[in-house]
Design an enzyme around this catalytic site. Structure first.
Site, PDB file in Angstrom:
ATOM      1  N   HIS A 309       2.208 155.973 -10.314  1.00 10.54           N
ATOM      2  CA  HIS A 309       3.573 155.231 -10.181  1.00 10.54           C
ATOM      3  C   HIS A 309       3.989 154.029 -10.860  1.00 10.54           C
ATOM      4  O   HIS A 309       3.914 154.210 -12.144  1.00 10.54           O
ATOM      5  CB  HIS A 309       3.426 154.905  -8.648  1.00 10.54           C
ATOM      6  CG  HIS A 309       4.786 154.200  -7.888  1.00 10.54           C
ATOM      7  ND1 HIS A 309       5.921 154.290  -8.677  1.00 10.54           N
ATOM      8  CD2 HIS A 309       4.945 153.820  -6.833  1.00 10.54           C
ATOM      9  CE1 HIS A 309       6.878 153.637  -7.853  1.00 10.54           C
ATOM     10  NE2 HIS A 309       6.319 153.394  -6.675  1.00 10.54           N
ATOM     11  N   HIS A 348       8.580 163.130 -14.499  1.00 16.52           N
ATOM     12  CA  HIS A 348       9.046 162.673 -13.204  1.00 16.52           C
ATOM     13  C   HIS A 348       9.433 163.417 -12.191  1.00 16.52           C
ATOM     14  O   HIS A 348       9.883 164.954 -12.590  1.00 16.52           O
ATOM     15  CB  HIS A 348      10.201 161.587 -13.722  1.00 16.52           C
ATOM     16  CG  HIS A 348      10.517 160.739 -12.705  1.00 16.52           C
ATOM     17  ND1 HIS A 348      11.333 160.980 -11.651  1.00 16.52           N
ATOM     18  CD2 HIS A 348      10.189 159.408 -12.677  1.00 16.52           C
ATOM     19  CE1 HIS A 348      11.389 159.943 -10.929  1.00 16.52           C
ATOM     20  NE2 HIS A 348      10.834 158.975 -11.579  1.00 16.52           N
ATOM     21  N   ASP A 404       8.451 154.086 -18.078  1.00 19.77           N
ATOM     22  CA  ASP A 404       7.153 153.263 -18.181  1.00 19.77           C
ATOM     23  C   ASP A 404       6.748 153.775 -19.734  1.00 19.77           C
ATOM     24  O   ASP A 404       5.841 153.187 -20.160  1.00 19.77           O
ATOM     25  CB  ASP A 404       6.147 153.913 -17.417  1.00 19.77           C
ATOM     26  CG  ASP A 404       6.289 153.425 -15.692  1.00 19.77           C
ATOM     27  OD1 ASP A 404       6.554 152.127 -15.937  1.00 19.77           O
ATOM     28  OD2 ASP A 404       6.013 154.090 -14.911  1.00 19.77           O
TER      29      ASP A 404
HETATM   30  N1  CMC Z   1       1.472 165.243 -18.921  1.00 25.77           N
HETATM   31  C1  CMC Z   1       1.353 166.628 -18.965  1.00 25.77           C
HETATM   32  N2  CMC Z   1       1.648 167.540 -18.229  1.00 25.77           N
HETATM   33  C2  CMC Z   1       2.404 167.129 -17.414  1.00 25.77           C
HETATM   34  C3  CMC Z   1       2.890 165.662 -16.962  1.00 25.77           C
HETATM   35  C4  CMC Z   1       2.258 164.835 -18.012  1.00 25.77           C
HETATM   36  N3  CMC Z   1       2.582 163.506 -17.839  1.00 25.77           N
HETATM   37  N4  CMC Z   1       3.611 165.691 -16.029  1.00 25.77           N
HETATM   38  C5  CMC Z   1       3.550 166.721 -15.470  1.00 25.77           C
HETATM   39  N5  CMC Z   1       3.097 167.668 -16.203  1.00 25.77           N
HETATM   40  C6  CMC Z   1       3.007 169.175 -15.918  1.00 25.77           C
HETATM   41  C7  CMC Z   1       1.977 169.414 -14.774  1.00 25.77           C
HETATM   42  O1  CMC Z   1       0.565 169.856 -15.311  1.00 25.77           O
HETATM   43  C8  CMC Z   1       2.835 170.637 -14.287  1.00 25.77           C
HETATM   44  O2  CMC Z   1       2.307 171.922 -15.237  1.00 25.77           O
HETATM   45  P1  CMC Z   1       2.115 173.344 -14.621  1.00 25.77           P
HETATM   46  O3  CMC Z   1       3.449 173.699 -14.093  1.00 25.77           O
HETATM   47  O4  CMC Z   1       1.888 174.263 -15.682  1.00 25.77           O
HETATM   48  O5  CMC Z   1       0.984 173.186 -13.668  1.00 25.77           O
HETATM   49  C9  CMC Z   1       4.350 170.572 -14.564  1.00 25.77           C
HETATM   50  O6  CMC Z   1       4.446 169.508 -15.685  1.00 25.77           O
HETATM   51  C10 CMC Z   1       4.980 170.029 -13.371  1.00 25.77           C
HETATM   52  O7  CMC Z   1       4.655 168.645 -12.800  1.00 25.77           O
HETATM   53  P2  CMC Z   1       4.119 168.047 -11.452  1.00 25.77           P
HETATM   54  O8  CMC Z   1       2.726 167.401 -11.477  1.00 25.77           O
HETATM   55  O9  CMC Z   1       4.397 169.416 -10.421  1.00 25.77           O
HETATM   56  O10 CMC Z   1       5.006 166.975 -11.207  1.00 25.77           O
HETATM   57  P3  CMC Z   1       5.108 165.980  -9.915  1.00 25.77           P
HETATM   58  O11 CMC Z   1       6.707 165.848  -9.983  1.00 25.77           O
HETATM   59  O12 CMC Z   1       4.286 166.421  -9.005  1.00 25.77           O
HETATM   60  O13 CMC Z   1       4.689 164.809 -10.739  1.00 25.77           O
HETATM   61  C11 CMC Z   1       4.549 162.601 -12.004  1.00 25.77           C
HETATM   62  C12 CMC Z   1       5.331 163.670 -11.616  1.00 25.77           C
HETATM   63  C13 CMC Z   1       5.184 161.480 -12.641  1.00 25.77           C
HETATM   64  C14 CMC Z   1       3.368 162.296 -11.115  1.00 25.77           C
HETATM   65  C15 CMC Z   1       3.781 163.612 -13.395  1.00 25.77           C
HETATM   66  O14 CMC Z   1       4.747 163.793 -14.174  1.00 25.77           O
HETATM   67  C16 CMC Z   1       3.003 162.649 -13.857  1.00 25.77           C
HETATM   68  O15 CMC Z   1       1.841 162.547 -13.617  1.00 25.77           O
HETATM   69  N6  CMC Z   1       3.261 161.840 -15.089  1.00 25.77           N
HETATM   70  C17 CMC Z   1       2.499 161.098 -15.656  1.00 25.77           C
HETATM   71  C18 CMC Z   1       2.311 159.556 -14.977  1.00 25.77           C
HETATM   72  C19 CMC Z   1       3.659 158.708 -15.253  1.00 25.77           C
HETATM   73  O16 CMC Z   1       4.488 158.489 -16.279  1.00 25.77           O
HETATM   74  N7  CMC Z   1       4.217 158.244 -14.152  1.00 25.77           N
HETATM   75  C20 CMC Z   1       5.474 157.236 -13.909  1.00 25.77           C
HETATM   76  C21 CMC Z   1       6.543 157.891 -13.374  1.00 25.77           C
HETATM   77  S1  CMC Z   1       8.059 156.994 -13.469  1.00 25.77           S
HETATM   78  C22 CMC Z   1       7.694 155.612 -12.753  1.00 25.77           C
HETATM   79  C23 CMC Z   1       7.920 155.512 -11.418  1.00 25.77           C
HETATM   80  O17 CMC Z   1       9.088 156.038 -10.870  1.00 25.77           O
HETATM   81  O18 CMC Z   1       7.044 155.285 -10.560  1.00 25.77           O
END
Ligand code: CMC
Length: 498
Positions: A309, A348, A404
């Site tokens: 986050h 996201h 971010d």
């Molecule tokens: N790098 C590589 N792969 C990713 C990433 C990433 N940053 N984010 C998601 N994926 C992949 C994930 O591995 C999954 O792949 P598969 O379907 O093959 O298993 C797919 O994309 C869907 O991802 P998810 O984990 O189900 O998505 P989520 O909605 O649960 O998570 C997130 C969202 C923001 C936690 C995640 O995208 C992430 O960890 N991003 C990096 C951290 C980040 O930048 N966070 C800031 C968010 S914006 C600020 C805020 O609002 O707080």
């Protein structure tokens, strides 16, 4: 006069027909605002089937499982709207692009909390109340001095909010009665006043606490919030007053650099709210048991601190430093695809296209770099950004840059230490938190404690076995026993010889 709908649209049956194949019974579930009430499913009951465990409670009604709240609406809100597929973000209906270009942080704060853009006198009243509440009690200095020299500023800030709540016994439902704030919904003016005073205090003191967490680590004395400055100017002033590498236009000048103050103001607008994100949900979850709002905000801080986050902007810079030169970008992306690394600042839960805030931030970054000089990491960031947006792995998963990805570069250029980045997210997000908290307290149907359910998959009922009768392997699997820890110091050495 309201919008006229054709008769056929009005007559549409807004319901869902569900057949329970276990019993053959049919149910009609009402649809409101394109949502169905999860509690309705509690009424769908069946006798336990051959595969059901007693803990499934099949006879007591269906449960709705939603790990990570992927598709659960927990509240009715009138504050922020995100259309994640089309990259739209609006505060109270106003597009974020217009607010970032034309408004100011405190005006946007008013909008988020009270629902409309303020008139001149309303804005002046709100601004003076917030700034008036900037100074904090002298005793709080001792609180900050109690931290170790290397304490993370988020640890300080999180606990400082909880600490400061203890100053306001008159605004604590645990002491004054649980309806202290909720009776505002029934028109009690004192309750409303009490709530708004806490809101002025929280916003006003957020910058002061953040600046104290910043200065204590540098061994510098605290700065009393100045008068005659905007919210963001005052914050920069408190951070850097009498600093040799300050954000001031001239060394020891009275006002921060206008370009940097404006940039921070825009960043604050962009970070002020984001509907049901993890930390706002935490504030509401905590607030639902009716503690004082400082405690709820402290809980929000803890949630925001995580690298998924608000800690992501810090993680982006650490990632860019680890990549180093743009020539290493392809190898890094390969490692991400093999799940050996994470591409921080991408992806996201809601946006399935570029986060609209990332475009605004990119522009602000250029304005800041014109003053501070260009960060060499920008080339690596751009190479990473361009390569990821062309790579099928990221395209097919709809992974695009979020807010971010660029914000950390701006903070770094402005000279902030990396571990201070989440603090720069918390300060503006306090506004979103209190806007949601106030909306919940004013809910005409009252506040319902947020108490979700679980699917219990653990052991069924079993009898206690005395210690001497327990034999054999107890449990197999990861994390089924306490870890063996190596201890340092004399005590550890003595223990290892035992
Ligand atoms: N790098 C590589 N792969 C990713 C990433 C990433 N940053 N984010 C998601 N994926 C992949 C994930 O591995 C999954 O792949 P598969 O379907 O093959 O298993 C797919 O994309 C869907 O991802 P998810 O984990 O189900 O998505 P989520 O909605 O649960 O998570 C997130 C969202 C923001 C936690 C995640 O995208 C992430 O960890 N991003 C990096 C951290 C980040 O930048 N966070 C800031 C968010 S914006 C600020 C805020 O609002 O707080």
């Amino acid at each position: 006069m309201g919008k006229q709908f054709p008769a056929s649209k009005l007559e549409r049956d807004e319901s869902l027909r569900v057949v329970d194949n276990r019993t053959g019974k049919e149910y009609t579930v009402p649809i409101t605002h394109n949502s169905i009430p999860a509690n309705f499913f509690k009424g769908i009951r069946a006798a336990a089937g051959p595969n059901d465990r007693p803990e499934d409670e099949t006879e007591r009604g269906l449960r709705v499982a939603d790990r990570g709240f992927l598709n659960t609406a927990v509240i009715e809100s009138r504050i922020t709207y995100i259309d994640g597929d089309n990259g739209v973000l609006r505060y109270r209906g106003y597009p974020i692009e217009q607010l970032a270009e034309r408004s100011s942080f405190l005006e946007v704060s008013y909008l988020l909390i009270y629902g409309a853009l303020p008139g001149a006198s309303q804005l002046s009243h709100f601004t003076s109340e917030v700034l008036l509440h900037g100074p904090i009690h002298f005793d709080a200095e001792g609180f900050f001095r109690a931290f170790r020299y290397d304490a993370h500023p988020m640890s300080m800030l999180t606990s400082a909010f909880a600490y400061l709540g203890s100053y306001y016994g008159e605004a604590n439902p645990s002491l004054q009665g649980q309806d202290l704030f909720t009776k505002a919904a029934k028109g009690d003016p004192a309750a409303l006043q009490n709530m708004d005073r806490q809101i002025f205090r929280l916003i006003g003191k957020a910058t002061t606490l953040a600046a104290m967490a910043y200065r204590i680590r540098q061994g510098r004395d605290f700065v009393v919030p100045p008068t005659g400055m905007s919210y963001t100017e005052s914050f920069l002033y408190q951070l850097d007053h009498l600093s040799p590498t300050d954000h001031l236009s001239e060394l020891h000048s009275t006002k921060p650099h206008p370009v940097l103050a404006k940039a921070l103001d825009i960043l604050f607008i962009l970070h002020a709210d984001h509907e049901m994100n993890a930390s706002s949900t935490t504030v509401l979850q905590t607030g639902s048991s009716l503690p004082d709002p400082f405690s709820a905000v402290a809980a929000g801080c803890a949630s925001l601190y995580g690298p998924l986050h608000g800690g992501a902007n810090e993680a982006v810079i650490r990632m860019l430093i680890s990549i180093g030169s743009p020539k290493n970008v392809p190898a890094f992306l390969e490692a991400v695809k093999k799940r050996q690394k994470v591409l921080s600042g991408f992806g996201h839960r809601v946006y399935k296209t570029s986060d609209p805030r990332s475009f605004i931030i990119r522009k602000v970054a250029d304005e800041v770099f014109a003053v501070t000089g260009r960060d060499p990491l920008l080339d690596t960031a751009m190479a990473l950004h361009d390569a990821a947006l062309k790579d099928d792995y990221f395209v097919s998963r709809k992974l695009a840059p979020n807010v971010d990805f660029w914000s950390g570069l701006i903070y770094r250029a402005m000279g902030f230490p990396m571990d201070f980045f989440p603090v720069l997210f918390v300060v503006p997000r306090v506004v979103g938190w209190v806007a949601h908290w106030r909306q919940m307290m004013l809910s005409p149907s009252g506040v319902k404690i947020w108490r979700p359910r679980q699917l219990y998959l653990g052991p069924s009922a079993r009898d206690y076995v005395p210690l001497e009768e327990r034999t054999g392997t107890f449990q197999v699997g990861v994390g089924m026993e306490p870890s063996v820890i190596e201890h340092s110091g004399l005590a550890g050495k003595v223990r290892s010889k035992l």
